[in-house]
Design an enzyme around this catalytic site. Sequence first.
Site, PDB file in Angstrom:
ATOM      1  CD  GLU A 165      17.230  14.200  39.253  1.00 24.10           C
ATOM      2  OE1 GLU A 165      17.314  14.582  40.434  1.00 24.10           O
ATOM      3  OE2 GLU A 165      16.615  14.823  38.388  1.00 24.10           O
ATOM      4  CD  GLU A 352      12.584  13.905  37.752  1.00 25.39           C
ATOM      5  OE1 GLU A 352      12.984  15.057  38.027  1.00 25.39           O
ATOM      6  OE2 GLU A 352      12.737  12.933  38.510  1.00 25.39           O
TER       7      GLU A 352
HETATM    8  C1  JSK Z   1      13.872  18.384  40.589  1.00 28.78           C
HETATM    9  C2  JSK Z   1      19.781  19.432  40.341  1.00 28.78           C
HETATM   10  C3  JSK Z   1      13.951  14.768  40.947  1.00 28.78           C
HETATM   11  C4  JSK Z   1      12.552  15.021  41.404  1.00 28.78           C
HETATM   12  C5  JSK Z   1      12.410  16.532  41.370  1.00 28.78           C
HETATM   13  C6  JSK Z   1      18.705  19.779  38.243  1.00 28.78           C
HETATM   14  C7  JSK Z   1      18.617  19.486  39.594  1.00 28.78           C
HETATM   15  C8  JSK Z   1      17.351  19.248  40.237  1.00 28.78           C
HETATM   16  C9  JSK Z   1      16.188  18.816  39.675  1.00 28.78           C
HETATM   17  C10 JSK Z   1      21.010  19.633  39.759  1.00 28.78           C
HETATM   18  C11 JSK Z   1      21.080  19.907  38.423  1.00 28.78           C
HETATM   19  C12 JSK Z   1      19.944  19.971  37.658  1.00 28.78           C
HETATM   20  C13 JSK Z   1      23.387  19.665  38.503  1.00 28.78           C
HETATM   21  C14 JSK Z   1      24.506  20.560  38.344  1.00 28.78           C
HETATM   22  C15 JSK Z   1      25.315  22.445  39.250  1.00 28.78           C
HETATM   23  C16 JSK Z   1      25.038  23.350  40.377  1.00 28.78           C
HETATM   24  C17 JSK Z   1      13.805  17.012  41.198  1.00 28.78           C
HETATM   25  N1  JSK Z   1      14.400  15.998  40.387  1.00 28.78           N
HETATM   26  N2  JSK Z   1      15.274  18.777  40.660  1.00 28.78           N
HETATM   27  N3  JSK Z   1      15.849  19.173  41.778  1.00 28.78           N
HETATM   28  N4  JSK Z   1      17.114  19.436  41.509  1.00 28.78           N
HETATM   29  N5  JSK Z   1      24.136  24.329  39.922  1.00 28.78           N
HETATM   30  N6  JSK Z   1      23.956  25.435  40.482  1.00 28.78           N
HETATM   31  N7  JSK Z   1      23.198  26.280  40.150  1.00 28.78           N
HETATM   32  O1  JSK Z   1      11.816  17.002  42.538  1.00 28.78           O
HETATM   33  O2  JSK Z   1      12.407  14.468  42.666  1.00 28.78           O
HETATM   34  O3  JSK Z   1      22.291  20.117  37.789  1.00 28.78           O
HETATM   35  O4  JSK Z   1      24.190  21.772  38.901  1.00 28.78           O
END
Ligand code: JSK
Length: 446
Positions: A165, A352
């Site tokens: 990511e 994931e």
């Molecule tokens: C879980 C962040 C790695 C592993 C886990 C999902 C996540 C996310 C996933 C962003 C996203 C989708 C981005 C756009 C716009 C803003 C971890 N993944 N995990 N954490 N974060 N959105 N606002 N609501 O722990 O280590 O989409 O999002």
Amino acid sequence: MTVRFPENFLWGAATAAYQIEGAVREDGRGESIWDRFAHTPGKTYQGQTGDVACDHYHRWEEDVALMRELGLRGYRFSIAWPRIFPEGAGKPNPKGVDFYRRLVEALRGAGITPVATLYHWDLPQALQDRGGWPNRETAYRFAEYARYLFETLGDAIPLWITLNEPWCAAFYGHLTGEHAPGIRDWRAALAAAHHLLLGHGLAVRAFREVGVRAQIGITLLCTHFAPATDAPEDRAADMRYDGFVNRWFLDPVFLGTYPADMVRLYGDLLPPDLIQPGDLEIIATPVDFLGVNYYYRSRVAHDEGAGPLRARVVPPTGPVTDMGWEIYPQGLEVLLCRLHQTYGNIPIYITESGMAARDEVGPDGQVHDQERIDYLRAHFRAAHRAMAAGVDLRGYFVWTLMDNFEWAYGYSKRFGLVYVDYDTQRRIPKDSAWWLREVIRTGEMG
Ligand code: JSK
């Protein structure tokens, strides 16, 4: 309708070093940006850190035995760069390498395919002190670290993943500041994103040069975006968000170009010397597979005041997980089909997918996480529909093997198939873990 997955489908679970290992000062491990960040007051939930986490560094044998009992065929873990090069570069630390060599041997002995991620956000602090990912030099240090591991463990690990990511590493780390190193600056974030991608490409080249008999890919966050309404300005905002999160990484890796609409939008946030001649050729060095991390759908509205993107995510209306993330399995199917259409018939692994829930140990000593079973079943079905439509999906890794340190949320969010009692480090497989075992055993889920 019965859904049947292929015999050789790689079912597994995923973790990351800083989220589970603990033992942050042992066997010569150097400091990472997450040690520094988590120990900075106000950065994580209740000031929690990965100092101990699941104590996996000491309990790895028990954890491999548990994976075997759960019938997992694959295990995706990450290698902590600061265990291998405590100062980021220079002399490797043999004790760090030994830990992962023993883990990999135990996994193979248990019939579990090891899948290693080289960078899951734990940059050596020594490299941060020299500018971190916004500094181009970090990409070269990453490739050197990667090359060293290809030379020492290369053939023992069938699937290698360069980055996890990069969107999160770049933008949570350097734009919103919610993650380490906690910077808030568009230019720094875009520079970090480019150097992460450059480091990826250089590492893939090193992999080919070393001649590792294994496969290599990259894991990207692939979020399904949809416009909040049918209005043209919301549709355009949706396109921009998709460009920001998905296309900014997918296009350079698979098409060798940054998306033109986003280059225009970012304008002078991208300084002329950032993307140097030849960089995109390096970034587009062919990979063997794409790792997809899918969690939810975001709906996007036009918002003139919302920075250079002029777009914001609106609150979900449907059911959500304990993270507040919308449960939208259909998005996984749409996304996989779109990747297939836009970027060609590339082999894909879901690296994931999973949900946080307020899991508790019941009076019977068990954890009845029916909502996680429902979530996984719906997403497995969506993945299967994509396969029926021609997507070359090779495996599916649930996030996560066991409850762990969920970054800024500390230990307050439980994503695990296995419950962890942090006072005793006891592991209790949740109902979803036993359910997954049956799915893997039968290839079906009724
Ligand atoms: C879980 C962040 C790695 C592993 C886990 C999902 C996540 C996310 C996933 C962003 C996203 C989708 C981005 C756009 C716009 C803003 C971890 N993944 N995990 N954490 N974060 N959105 N606002 N609501 O722990 O280590 O989409 O999002």
